[in-house]
Enzyme design. Structure first.
Site, PDB file in Angstrom:
ATOM      1  N   GLN A  83       7.711  -9.336   7.903  1.00 47.16           N
ATOM      2  CA  GLN A  83       8.953  -8.865   7.276  1.00 47.16           C
ATOM      3  C   GLN A  83       9.518  -7.641   7.985  1.00 47.16           C
ATOM      4  O   GLN A  83      10.461  -7.033   7.495  1.00 47.16           O
ATOM      5  CB  GLN A  83       8.756  -8.621   5.780  1.00 47.16           C
ATOM      6  CG  GLN A  83       7.846  -7.481   5.407  1.00 47.16           C
ATOM      7  CD  GLN A  83       7.577  -7.438   3.904  1.00 47.16           C
ATOM      8  OE1 GLN A  83       6.796  -8.226   3.382  1.00 47.16           O
ATOM      9  NE2 GLN A  83       8.217  -6.528   3.202  1.00 47.16           N
ATOM     10  N   GLU A  94      12.589  -2.793  -9.578  1.00 52.87           N
ATOM     11  CA  GLU A  94      14.048  -2.954  -9.442  1.00 52.87           C
ATOM     12  C   GLU A  94      14.579  -2.170  -8.253  1.00 52.87           C
ATOM     13  O   GLU A  94      15.699  -2.378  -7.823  1.00 52.87           O
ATOM     14  CB  GLU A  94      14.744  -2.478 -10.724  1.00 52.87           C
ATOM     15  CG  GLU A  94      14.562  -3.441 -11.872  1.00 52.87           C
ATOM     16  CD  GLU A  94      15.335  -3.034 -13.106  1.00 52.87           C
ATOM     17  OE1 GLU A  94      15.859  -1.906 -13.159  1.00 52.87           O
ATOM     18  OE2 GLU A  94      15.406  -3.862 -14.029  1.00 52.87           O
ATOM     19  N   LYS A  95      13.798  -1.239  -7.733  1.00 52.56           N
ATOM     20  CA  LYS A  95      14.207  -0.451  -6.571  1.00 52.56           C
ATOM     21  C   LYS A  95      14.622  -1.383  -5.417  1.00 52.56           C
ATOM     22  O   LYS A  95      15.630  -1.167  -4.759  1.00 52.56           O
ATOM     23  CB  LYS A  95      13.040   0.461  -6.187  1.00 52.56           C
ATOM     24  CG  LYS A  95      12.961   0.905  -4.764  1.00 52.56           C
ATOM     25  CD  LYS A  95      13.873   2.070  -4.507  1.00 52.56           C
ATOM     26  CE  LYS A  95      13.688   2.656  -3.137  1.00 52.56           C
ATOM     27  NZ  LYS A  95      13.509   1.695  -2.076  1.00 52.56           N
ATOM     28  N   ASP A  96      13.827  -2.437  -5.166  1.00 50.41           N
ATOM     29  CA  ASP A  96      14.178  -3.430  -4.150  1.00 50.41           C
ATOM     30  C   ASP A  96      14.861  -4.591  -4.875  1.00 50.41           C
ATOM     31  O   ASP A  96      14.281  -5.662  -5.054  1.00 50.41           O
ATOM     32  CB  ASP A  96      12.922  -3.878  -3.396  1.00 50.41           C
ATOM     33  CG  ASP A  96      12.319  -2.737  -2.600  1.00 50.41           C
ATOM     34  OD1 ASP A  96      13.055  -2.081  -1.843  1.00 50.41           O
ATOM     35  OD2 ASP A  96      11.121  -2.468  -2.759  1.00 50.41           O
ATOM     36  N   HIS A 146       4.604   2.327  -7.886  1.00 52.64           N
ATOM     37  CA  HIS A 146       3.590   1.267  -7.989  1.00 52.64           C
ATOM     38  C   HIS A 146       2.766   1.426  -9.269  1.00 52.64           C
ATOM     39  O   HIS A 146       2.371   0.441  -9.886  1.00 52.64           O
ATOM     40  CB  HIS A 146       2.643   1.315  -6.780  1.00 52.64           C
ATOM     41  CG  HIS A 146       3.308   1.045  -5.470  1.00 52.64           C
ATOM     42  ND1 HIS A 146       3.547   2.036  -4.546  1.00 52.64           N
ATOM     43  CD2 HIS A 146       3.791  -0.101  -4.943  1.00 52.64           C
ATOM     44  CE1 HIS A 146       4.144   1.502  -3.494  1.00 52.64           C
ATOM     45  NE2 HIS A 146       4.312   0.213  -3.704  1.00 52.64           N
ATOM     46  N   GLY A 148       0.816  -1.215   0.000  1.00 58.10           N
ATOM     47  CA  GLY A 148       0.000   0.000   0.000  1.00 58.10           C
ATOM     48  C   GLY A 148       0.845   1.258   0.000  1.00 58.10           C
ATOM     49  O   GLY A 148       2.025   1.229  -0.358  1.00 58.10           O
TER      50      GLY A 148
HETATM   51  O1  PAF Z   1       7.973  -4.818  -1.918  1.00 57.22           O
HETATM   52  C1  PAF Z   1       6.989  -4.881  -1.149  1.00 57.22           C
HETATM   53  O2  PAF Z   1       6.121  -4.001  -1.128  1.00 57.22           O
HETATM   54  C2  PAF Z   1       6.840  -6.069  -0.228  1.00 57.22           C
HETATM   55  O3  PAF Z   1       8.063  -6.527   0.232  1.00 57.22           O
HETATM   56  C3  PAF Z   1       6.036  -7.218  -0.849  1.00 57.22           C
HETATM   57  C4  PAF Z   1       6.741  -7.798  -2.049  1.00 57.22           C
HETATM   58  C5  PAF Z   1       4.650  -6.732  -1.248  1.00 57.22           C
HETATM   59  C6  PAF Z   1       5.857  -8.353   0.179  1.00 57.22           C
HETATM   60  O4  PAF Z   1       5.207  -7.904   1.324  1.00 57.22           O
END
Ligand code: PAF
Length: 282
Positions: free
Chosen positions: A65, A153-155, A41, A35
């Protein structure tokens, strides 16, 4: 029109309707998110929209996480704005489950373990983070059953680990990488950016400036790291966690060819990450 579903049962019923409407062969695209949606996004949703018959976006702030309760508590939440954006970009289904829908028996006993790549780069600062990501992504994939899933790709480390998980576990989904979206001054878009104070926001631009300096230096690995390091050394208000050069899959940096330059730093109490592609030896 975008439909909001909350429980797994509602999701299954809405998915079945979509498949019936579009035909069993139609491709289902998924954009998993936590979100607080922004233009990064939107790029994922647009990429899914462009190549899939239907798009499902999940919105779930995954407690498994986060290893610091404070970080989880202050993570931005704005479901109504997110829904409006999804509607505007033509998302078919938004799945926004409660924690109890994803973890009905409390915290998971059985996890997906991310392996040795998870101990590097982001790993030392965020113990267990990638196990939590891979566990929830597996659960989300199992419920939505997408043909394609879109990640930024940011993460980059997350993207590599999800790709590896899909291969290792034989998950039947195609992982699609979408380039990082940046502010005009280069700052990579992140849901955490809204937590920066005005002066921290000014300092934050040094991360991308350092990466761009490294990218432009190219040549040898040493030249890339020296150029990026110089920018970071001069940067005020930036507490660098790591600046690393790796190969495109995050193994050791090659002498020549495609590589990835990655940075993590604390700006005040906010930890930001960023990365760029680098071509070595040119
Ligand atoms: O990148 C994210 O927003 C989160 O790590 C994900 C992939 C939705 C998992 O919770």
């Amino acid at each position: 029109m975008t439909r909001l579903v909350r429980t797994r049962g509602e999701l299954a019923a809405a998915r079945a309707v979509l498949v019936q409407e579009l035909g069993a062969q139609a491709s289902l695209g998924m954009v998993p998110t936590m979100g607080a949606l922004h233009a990064g996004h939107v790029a994922l949703i647009d990429a899914a929209r462009a190549s899939c018959a239907a798009v499902v976006t999940s919105i779930f702030v995954n407690p498994m996480q986060f290893h610091q309760a404070g970080d989880l508590a202050r993570y931005p939440r704005q479901l109504q704005e997110d829904l409006a954006l999804c509607e505007q970009r033509g998302v078919d289904l938004v799945w926004a489950p409660e924690v109890a829908d994803i973890y009905p028996e409390g915290p998971a006993q059985v996890w997906v373990t991310a392996g040795e790549l998870a101990d590097q780069l982001e790993g030392p600062d965020r113990p267990g983070h990638f196990d939590g990501v891979l566990t929830v992504v597996t659960k989300l994939f199992a419920a939505v059953r997408p043909h394609r899933a879109f990640f930024g790709e940011k993460d980059y480390q997350q993207l590599m680990l999800i790709r590896r998980m899909v291969r290792d576990l034989g998950q039947e989904v195609q992982v699609v990488a979408v380039p990082t979206v940046r502010e005009p001054d280069g700052l990579a878009l992140s849901s955490r950016n809204v937590l920066l104070s005005p002066s921290e926001r000014v300092s934050a631009r040094w991360l991308s400036a350092a990466l761009m300096a490294g990218q432009n230096a190219a040549g040898s690995a040493e030249a890339v790291l020296a150029a990026a390091g110089q920018v970071l050394e001069a940067a005020e208000g930036v507490d660098v966690d790591y600046l690393e050069l790796r190969d495109a899959e995050l193994g050791p940096a090659p002498e020549t060819g495609p590589a990835r330059l990655l940075v993590a730093a604390r700006i005040g109490s906010i930890r930001l990450i960023d990365n760029v592609a680098v071509e070595l030896g040119r």
